[in-house]
Design an enzyme around this catalytic site. Structure first.
Site, PDB file in Angstrom:
ATOM      1  N   HIS A 161       0.796  -1.231   0.000  1.00 29.42           N
ATOM      2  CA  HIS A 161       0.000   0.000   0.000  1.00 29.42           C
ATOM      3  C   HIS A 161       0.825   1.277   0.000  1.00 29.42           C
ATOM      4  CE1 HIS A 161      -4.472   1.043   1.052  1.00 29.42           C
ATOM      5  NE2 HIS A 161      -4.046   1.646  -0.054  1.00 29.42           N
TER       6      HIS A 161
ATOM      7  N   ASP B 231      -9.865  -0.206   4.167  1.00 25.84           N
ATOM      8  CA  ASP B 231      -8.672  -0.818   4.759  1.00 25.84           C
ATOM      9  C   ASP B 231      -8.954  -1.177   6.214  1.00 25.84           C
ATOM     10  OD1 ASP B 231      -5.216   0.215   4.175  1.00 25.84           O
ATOM     11  OD2 ASP B 231      -5.939  -1.405   5.486  1.00 25.84           O
TER      12      ASP B 231
ATOM     13  N   HIS C  46      -6.604  -0.879   8.219  1.00 28.52           N
ATOM     14  CA  HIS C  46      -5.614   0.034   8.789  1.00 28.52           C
ATOM     15  C   HIS C  46      -5.775   1.441   8.234  1.00 28.52           C
ATOM     16  CE1 HIS C  46      -3.930  -4.073   8.352  1.00 28.52           C
ATOM     17  NE2 HIS C  46      -3.569  -3.900   9.601  1.00 28.52           N
TER      18      HIS C  46
ATOM     19  N   ASP D 116      -3.122   3.555   7.818  1.00 30.59           N
ATOM     20  CA  ASP D 116      -1.939   3.867   6.989  1.00 30.59           C
ATOM     21  C   ASP D 116      -1.578   5.350   7.084  1.00 30.59           C
ATOM     22  OD1 ASP D 116      -2.714   1.542   4.232  1.00 30.59           O
ATOM     23  OD2 ASP D 116      -2.271   1.239   6.355  1.00 30.59           O
TER      24      ASP D 116
ATOM     25  N   HIS E 106       4.256   1.253   4.025  1.00 24.31           N
ATOM     26  CA  HIS E 106       2.867   0.947   3.643  1.00 24.31           C
ATOM     27  C   HIS E 106       1.878   1.333   4.747  1.00 24.31           C
ATOM     28  CE1 HIS E 106       2.277  -3.381   5.451  1.00 24.31           C
ATOM     29  NE2 HIS E 106       3.004  -2.621   6.263  1.00 24.31           N
TER      30      HIS E 106
ATOM     31  N   ASP F 111      -7.456  -1.719   0.047  1.00 26.36           N
ATOM     32  CA  ASP F 111      -6.519  -2.698   0.607  1.00 26.36           C
ATOM     33  C   ASP F 111      -7.316  -3.977   0.821  1.00 26.36           C
ATOM     34  OD1 ASP F 111      -3.983  -2.453   3.175  1.00 26.36           O
ATOM     35  OD2 ASP F 111      -4.908  -4.255   2.337  1.00 26.36           O
TER      36      ASP F 111
ATOM     37  N   ASP G  51      -6.960  -6.331   2.629  1.00 24.87           N
ATOM     38  CA  ASP G  51      -7.094  -6.730   4.031  1.00 24.87           C
ATOM     39  C   ASP G  51      -8.265  -6.046   4.736  1.00 24.87           C
ATOM     40  OD1 ASP G  51      -4.174  -4.886   5.267  1.00 24.87           O
ATOM     41  OD2 ASP G  51      -6.262  -4.255   5.258  1.00 24.87           O
TER      42      ASP G  51
ATOM     43  N   GLU H  63      -1.983  -5.162  -1.598  1.00 30.43           N
ATOM     44  CA  GLU H  63      -1.679  -6.081  -0.506  1.00 30.43           C
ATOM     45  C   GLU H  63      -2.128  -7.524  -0.752  1.00 30.43           C
ATOM     46  OE1 GLU H  63       0.402  -5.373   1.902  1.00 30.43           O
ATOM     47  OE2 GLU H  63       0.432  -3.172   1.992  1.00 30.43           O
TER      48      GLU H  63
HETATM   49  N1  LIG Z   1      -0.225   0.243  11.438  1.00 25.53           N
HETATM   50  C1  LIG Z   1       0.789  -0.815  11.126  1.00 25.53           C
HETATM   51  C2  LIG Z   1       0.266  -1.724  10.010  1.00 25.53           C
HETATM   52  C3  LIG Z   1       0.330  -1.080   8.652  1.00 25.53           C
HETATM   53  C4  LIG Z   1      -0.521  -1.779   7.593  1.00 25.53           C
HETATM   54  C5  LIG Z   1      -0.408  -1.374   6.300  1.00 25.53           C
HETATM   55  B1  LIG Z   1      -1.436  -1.811   5.208  1.00 25.53           B
HETATM   56  O1  LIG Z   1      -2.771  -1.290   5.565  1.00 25.53           O
HETATM   57  O2  LIG Z   1      -1.080  -1.206   3.950  1.00 25.53           O
HETATM   58  O3  LIG Z   1      -1.559  -3.250   5.097  1.00 25.53           O
HETATM   59  C6  LIG Z   1       2.107  -0.150  10.753  1.00 25.53           C
HETATM   60  O4  LIG Z   1       2.126   1.072  10.561  1.00 25.53           O
HETATM   61  O5  LIG Z   1       3.118  -0.874  10.681  1.00 25.53           O
HETATM   62 MN   LIG Z   2      -4.305  -2.826   5.581  1.00 26.44          MN
HETATM   63 MN   LIG Z   3      -3.293  -0.401   3.595  1.00 25.72          MN
END
Ligand SMILES: N[C@@H](CC/C=C/[B-](O)(O)O)C(=O)O
Ligand SMILES: [Mn+2]
Ligand SMILES: [Mn+2]
Ligand SMILES: [Mn+2]
Length: 314
Positions: A96, A119, A121, A123, A136, A227, A229, A272
């Site tokens: 991401h 998402d 998250h 991010d 990401h 995303d 997820d 992702e």
């Molecule tokens: N919040 C966590 C998880 C990040 C997740 C990223 B994704 O939403 O792009 O999968 C971090 O900052 O490491």
């Molecule tokens: Mn995510």
């Molecule tokens: Mn993400």
């Protein structure tokens, strides 16, 4: 209507290998055929080629800043070109962190774009708040004007400057938000719908409020950054940061149907998908076919069926 497919086989925004194989896996699940069946002229621009920079030591605890920055600079140009050529653009990730380049490239043509971030998250960590350092999990922080006094100069990102206002962003599906991110969401007053909000309100009301928040004042292009997820891990297991209690299949499809019905979708990221993380071939296939389903739905595939206008029942 023409759609451009852009593959971005990139993984350095996080630490797990395999997400760079996402574009091929989503194509192998039949993306081009599905979109061709929707009467789109499909222009598959193929996959971008990203260089891994040799000298690229950490910035604080952030890995590969220059490699990630350069990849996004390249992606920005490609997305800008696709949008400028009049295509609706589908960007296939990759992790991401690629949303930095995708949204920035989109904004070059559509400076008034709004961003819907689907998402688990947010991010929206900065390098100072990130628990992992992984870029990401920081993509949105690079895009927001409102966060610039909180962002250090990260090497590799001097080619861009933030352009997005917090009011032009809505989150759907949040269920794993870091403390630093929560402070930012609250301080900036960003509109978000967590999984709890979806449980309380239902996905229909969430979409009504989301689209009213973003479009009531004026209609403008939508950037959908999806995303995989965001979905429950039972539906999308082949992904790097799964979190229980995610979107149902029907909720995810409803989100993309409503966005299609605005007629304003301009760029969609699907990121992702990591085909190396499925426990079985079936788990990988479930994840990649889900990605194709949400893209098709965002581009007009309907559950009720459709037909071209016949004068009468044949
Ligand atoms: N919040 C966590 C998880 C990040 C997740 C990223 B994704 O939403 O792009 O999968 C971090 O900052 O490491
Ligand atoms: Mn995510
Ligand atoms: Mn993400
Ligand atoms: Mn490291």
């Amino acid at each position: 209507q023409s759609v451009a497919i852009l593959g971005a086989p990139f993984s350095k925004g996080q630490k797990r290998r395999g997400v760079e194989h996402g574009p091929k896996a989503i194509r192998d699940a039949g993306l081009v055929e599905r979109l061709s069946n929707l009467d789109y002229a499909v222009h598959d621009f193929g996959d971008l080629t990203f260089k891994h920079l040799e000298k690229d030591e950490h910035f604080m605890h952030v890995p590969f800043p220059r490699t990630v920055g350069r990849a996004n600079q390249l992606l920005s140009g490609a997305v800008s070109g696709a949008v400028g050529a009049g295509h609706t653009c589908i960007m296939l990730g990759g992790d991401h962190s690629l949303a930095i380049g995708s949204v920035e490239g989109h904004a070059q043509h559509c400076p008034d774009l709004c961003l819907i971030w689907v998402d688990a998250h947010a991010d929206i960590n900065t390098p100072l708040t990130s628990p992992s350092g992984n870029l990401h999990g920081q993509s949105v922080a690079f895009l927001l004007k409102d966060l610039q006094n909180k962002m250090p100069e990260v090497p590799g990102f001097s080619w861009m400057k933030p352009f997005l206002s917090a009011r032009d962003l809505v989150y759907i599906g949040l269920r794993d938000v870091d403390p630093g991110e929560h402070i930012i969401l609250k301080t900036l007053g960003i509109q978000y719908f967590s999984m709890r909000d979806i449980d309380r309100m239902g996905i229909q009301r969430v979409m009504e409020v989301t689209l009213d928040h973003l479009l009531a004042r004026k209609q403008r292009p939508i950037h959908l950054s999806f995303d995989i997820d965001a979905f429950d891990p039972s539906l999308a297991p082949a992904t790097g940061t799964p979190v229980n209690g995610g979107l149902t299949y029907r909720e995810g499809i409803y989100v993309t149907e409503e966005i299609h019905n605005t007629g304003l979708l301009s760029v969609m990221d699907v990121v992702e998908v990591n085909p190396t993380l499925g426990a079985t071939p079936e788990a990988v296939e479930a994840t990649t076919s889900l990605a194709v389903d949400v893209i098709a739905s965002a581009l007009g595939q309907t559950r009720e069926g459709a037909h071209v206008a016949f004068p009468k029942i044949p």
